[in-house]
Scaffold this active site. Structure first.
Site, PDB file in Angstrom:
ATOM      1  N   GLN A  22       0.866  -1.232  -0.019  1.00  0.00           N
ATOM      2  CA  GLN A  22      -0.087  -0.001  -0.067  1.00  0.00           C
ATOM      3  C   GLN A  22       0.845   1.162  -0.044  1.00  0.00           C
ATOM      4  OE1 GLN A  22      -3.108  -0.560   2.960  1.00  0.00           O
ATOM      5  NE2 GLN A  22      -2.750   1.941   3.327  1.00  0.00           N
ATOM      6  N   SER A  63       4.857  -1.105   4.280  1.00  0.00           N
ATOM      7  CA  SER A  63       5.239  -2.627   4.629  1.00  0.00           C
ATOM      8  C   SER A  63       5.248  -3.467   3.419  1.00  0.00           C
ATOM      9  CB  SER A  63       3.984  -2.853   5.530  1.00  0.00           C
ATOM     10  OG  SER A  63       3.512  -2.080   6.430  1.00  0.00           O
ATOM     11  N   GLU A 114      -8.073  -1.674   6.480  1.00  0.00           N
ATOM     12  CA  GLU A 114      -6.764  -1.816   7.320  1.00  0.00           C
ATOM     13  C   GLU A 114      -7.239  -1.637   8.716  1.00  0.00           C
ATOM     14  OE1 GLU A 114      -4.070   1.411   6.423  1.00  0.00           O
ATOM     15  OE2 GLU A 114      -2.325   0.605   7.403  1.00  0.00           O
ATOM     16  N   GLU A 140      -4.789   9.847  17.878  1.00  0.00           N
ATOM     17  CA  GLU A 140      -5.543  11.280  18.015  1.00  0.00           C
ATOM     18  C   GLU A 140      -6.479  11.311  16.807  1.00  0.00           C
ATOM     19  OE1 GLU A 140      -2.215  10.506  18.024  1.00  0.00           O
ATOM     20  OE2 GLU A 140      -1.478  11.280  19.653  1.00  0.00           O
ATOM     21  N   SER A 167       1.265   6.667   2.657  1.00  0.00           N
ATOM     22  CA  SER A 167       2.089   7.689   3.183  1.00  0.00           C
ATOM     23  C   SER A 167       3.286   8.038   2.628  1.00  0.00           C
ATOM     24  CB  SER A 167       2.747   7.165   4.605  1.00  0.00           C
ATOM     25  OG  SER A 167       1.298   6.372   5.138  1.00  0.00           O
TER      26      SER A 167
HETATM   27  C1  FAD Z   1       3.167  -0.721  11.598  1.00  0.00           C
HETATM   28  C2  FAD Z   1       2.850   0.284  10.671  1.00  0.00           C
HETATM   29  C3  FAD Z   1       2.794  -0.017   9.469  1.00  0.00           C
HETATM   30  C4  FAD Z   1       2.374   0.962   8.418  1.00  0.00           C
HETATM   31  N1  FAD Z   1       2.307   0.394   7.141  1.00  0.00           N
HETATM   32  C5  FAD Z   1       2.138   1.395   6.074  1.00  0.00           C
HETATM   33  C6  FAD Z   1       1.861   0.752   4.864  1.00  0.00           C
HETATM   34  O1  FAD Z   1       1.940  -0.290   4.349  1.00  0.00           O
HETATM   35  N2  FAD Z   1       1.441   1.799   3.666  1.00  0.00           N
HETATM   36  C7  FAD Z   1       1.363   3.206   3.934  1.00  0.00           C
HETATM   37  O2  FAD Z   1       1.057   3.968   3.088  1.00  0.00           O
HETATM   38  N3  FAD Z   1       1.617   3.637   5.259  1.00  0.00           N
HETATM   39  C8  FAD Z   1       1.804   2.700   6.097  1.00  0.00           C
HETATM   40  N4  FAD Z   1       2.286   3.323   7.698  1.00  0.00           N
HETATM   41  C9  FAD Z   1       2.107   4.578   7.810  1.00  0.00           C
HETATM   42  C10 FAD Z   1       0.943   5.039   8.773  1.00  0.00           C
HETATM   43  O3  FAD Z   1      -0.338   5.237   7.944  1.00  0.00           O
HETATM   44  C11 FAD Z   1       1.225   6.590   9.249  1.00  0.00           C
HETATM   45  O4  FAD Z   1       2.269   6.528   9.897  1.00  0.00           O
HETATM   46  C12 FAD Z   1       0.023   7.183  10.021  1.00  0.00           C
HETATM   47  O5  FAD Z   1      -0.866   7.659   9.187  1.00  0.00           O
HETATM   48  C13 FAD Z   1       0.759   8.573  10.660  1.00  0.00           C
HETATM   49  O6  FAD Z   1       1.144   9.452   9.709  1.00  0.00           O
HETATM   50  P1  FAD Z   1       2.554  10.253  10.084  1.00  0.00           P
HETATM   51  O7  FAD Z   1       3.327   8.978  10.562  1.00  0.00           O
HETATM   52  O8  FAD Z   1       3.058  10.981   9.057  1.00  0.00           O
HETATM   53  O9  FAD Z   1       2.371  10.945  11.376  1.00  0.00           O
HETATM   54  P2  FAD Z   1       1.649  12.387  11.459  1.00  0.00           P
HETATM   55  O10 FAD Z   1       0.507  12.653  10.607  1.00  0.00           O
HETATM   56  O11 FAD Z   1       2.989  13.362  11.102  1.00  0.00           O
HETATM   57  O12 FAD Z   1       1.293  12.527  12.954  1.00  0.00           O
HETATM   58  C14 FAD Z   1       2.384  12.858  14.055  1.00  0.00           C
HETATM   59  C15 FAD Z   1       1.571  13.102  15.131  1.00  0.00           C
HETATM   60  O13 FAD Z   1       0.476  14.283  14.998  1.00  0.00           O
HETATM   61  C16 FAD Z   1      -0.748  14.019  15.212  1.00  0.00           C
HETATM   62  N5  FAD Z   1      -1.447  14.563  14.575  1.00  0.00           N
HETATM   63  C17 FAD Z   1      -1.368  14.662  13.294  1.00  0.00           C
HETATM   64  N6  FAD Z   1      -2.616  15.409  12.668  1.00  0.00           N
HETATM   65  C18 FAD Z   1      -3.436  15.561  13.932  1.00  0.00           C
HETATM   66  C19 FAD Z   1      -4.519  16.225  14.074  1.00  0.00           C
HETATM   67  N7  FAD Z   1      -5.444  16.605  13.080  1.00  0.00           N
HETATM   68  N8  FAD Z   1      -5.345  16.117  15.073  1.00  0.00           N
HETATM   69  C20 FAD Z   1      -4.632  15.492  16.363  1.00  0.00           C
HETATM   70  N9  FAD Z   1      -3.428  15.164  16.227  1.00  0.00           N
HETATM   71  C21 FAD Z   1      -2.788  14.896  14.846  1.00  0.00           C
HETATM   72  C22 FAD Z   1      -0.667  12.374  15.182  1.00  0.00           C
HETATM   73  O14 FAD Z   1      -1.775  11.770  15.696  1.00  0.00           O
HETATM   74  C23 FAD Z   1       0.548  11.861  15.530  1.00  0.00           C
HETATM   75  O15 FAD Z   1       0.406  11.882  16.876  1.00  0.00           O
HETATM   76  C24 FAD Z   1       2.511   2.532   8.747  1.00  0.00           C
HETATM   77  C25 FAD Z   1       2.617   2.638  10.012  1.00  0.00           C
HETATM   78  C26 FAD Z   1       2.910   2.032  10.895  1.00  0.00           C
HETATM   79  C27 FAD Z   1       3.386   2.223  12.460  1.00  0.00           C
END
Ligand code: FAD
Length: 423
Positions: free
Chosen positions: A161, A196, A279, A402, A164
């Protein structure tokens, strides 16, 4: 395993089938499934809850080398092929494409029975069959389903997928990877992250921006990318627990043929939403066997380390109740047809599972003190560290806590919506 143990297991399975099958049709299907499973796999020996015996099995993410990872993927594919050939590989899939055409309850029944057998771990192929596949059946053309989705269930292909990006996670609609029309298709440029299983995936479902002049959501489209195309570069990311289950994926002038767009140009957001719903369900479905075992091991740890402290005893009881309550809630949800379960219910499931995983790790850390952080080689001590660090990932995967709590607040509890301009 002695033959008498085998007979007892089978009796238990027959009663499990009696309890789970809700109709004559399900019973007949379940009987055939059980015969298939008995012919192709051994009953799973229970994970040991005896303190100090066997491996601790407390890691939540794969901590394997590239070769081991590939071997696990091959084993998962081989088992998927065996199931497909016997009619159990795509139970709910459309019959015109090789699926069984059965309602969700049949699939659930099979998974419950399969869970009692020692079969390969489906993790390497789960995104394809649990998340990408169902979204493509909903939004893809018949050609897409036949050419790309069917092979996922046949055990011939693996999907990842590509959603991100470094600048778009929670705010997924902000993706900036572009796809511009070129002769015979699209040219894709950009970077994805946290993907992943990308090191061994054959296809990737990529959310891309096709119209930068349209609104944030309206400018998005969904493309199926051949992961072996020229210009696709996959770089593993090492986790703090040692393994490398995730990757960065760089896309430089990658050509995607015209027929590989899912839905119309500009319809990417609805395909992404369908994929994310699948998911969250997958994260919420996390094996309760593991959680229940961890609670039991924690009891041993507490008896040895600190249950003379009433506060720690009480915390163990709260953790045990939390895991049991979440299990009962999930069983309740599973007993109603999927179409009556609102997506927000699944969201709550994922939140509860992630909170239980974290609470178990926190209590282990408080019981162990310094031995939680320093590897002394003692059984059942430092191993909890991998559990606790892995639990952080479950709070983030499939939407952070969140973000999901905001969804529940706005869409279930009807609280005032978060001001958009602050997002
Ligand atoms: C085990 C795992 C597997 C994954 N596998 C995949 C995959 O296969 N494909 C893929 O595309 N992605 C994958 N991801 C990525 C995952 O979807 C993202 O990490 C997730 O959506 C959060 O985005 P970010 O890491 O950019 O954090 P950010 O969006 O930068 O968030 C950072 C912090 O800010 C907070 N925050 C941000 N916006 C807000 C808001 N509006 N209100 C309150 N708080 C907020 C968040 O909650 C978080 O605590 C995976 C992640 C993990 C941990």
């Amino acid at each position: 395993m002695s033959s008498s143990e085998f007979v007892i297991d089978m009796q238990e399975l027959e009663s499990l089938l009696d309890e789970t099958a809700g109709s004559d049709g399900e019973r007949e299907f379940g009987t055939a499934a059980l015969a298939f499973l008995r012919a192709h796999a051994q009953p799973k020996p229970p994970l040991s809850t005896t303190w100090g015996v066997g491996p601790e099995h407390l890691e939540l993410f794969h901590e394997t080398s590239d070769d081991e990872e590939r071997a696990e993927a091959d084993a998962a594919l081989a088992w998927q092929r065996t199931k497909f050939e016997a009619g159990f590989g795509w139970i709910g899939g459309p019959s015109e494409h090789g699926g069984g055409g059965y309602p969700d309850s049949y699939d659930r029944l099979f998974r419950i029975l399969e869970g009692r057998f020692d079969v390969p771990d489906p993790s390497p192929i789960r995104i394809g069959i649990g998340t990408v596949g169902p979204a493509l059946v909903l939004h893809g053309t018949s050609d897409i389903v036949e050419q790309f989705v069917r092979p996922l269930y046949e055990g011939k292909s693996i999907a990842c997928q590509l959603f991100s990006e470094p600048g778009a996670g929670s705010d997924l609609a902000g993706v900036s990877t572009t796809a511009v029309p070129v002769d015979g298709g699209w040219q894709v440029n950009g970077q994805k992250v946290w993907t992943s299983n990308a090191t061994f995936a054959d296809i990737g479902l990529a959310l891309v921006r096709t119209d930068p002049s349209a609104g944030k959501h309206a400018g998005l489209s969904m493309l199926l990318v051949d992961m072996r195309s020229p210009g696709v570069e996959v770089r593993p990311i090492q986790q703090m627990t040692g393994g490398a289950s995730f990757t960065e994926v760089f896309l430089a002038d990658v050509h995607v043929p015209a027929g590989r767009m899912i839905g119309e140009p500009g319809a990417g957001w609805s395909v992404a939403t369908a994929t994310l719903a699948g998911e969250r369900k997958a994260v919420g479905d996390r094996s309760h066997e593991n959680l229940t075992r961890a609670v039991e091991l924690l009891r041993h740890l507490g008896d040895a380390e600190g249950f003379d402290d009433a506060r720690l005893r009480r915390r163990w009881a709260e953790v045990a109740i939390g895991v049991r309550a979440s299990r009962l809630r999930q069983q309740g949800l599973q007993s109603v047809p999927a179409e009556y379960v609102a997506p927000a219910e699944r969201t709550a499931d994922k939140l509860l599972t992630a909170a239980n995983l974290a609470a178990i790790g926190d209590l282990a850390a408080d019981l162990l003190g310094p031995r939680f952080s320093v590897d002394t080689g003692e059984w059942g001590t430092f191993a909890w560290n991998k559990w606790r660090m892995g639990a952080l990932g479950y709070r983030i995967a499939g939407g952070t806590e969140e973000i999901l709590k905001t969804l529940v607040a706005e869409r279930v509890l009807g609280l005032p919506r978060e001001p958009k301009e602050l997002r």
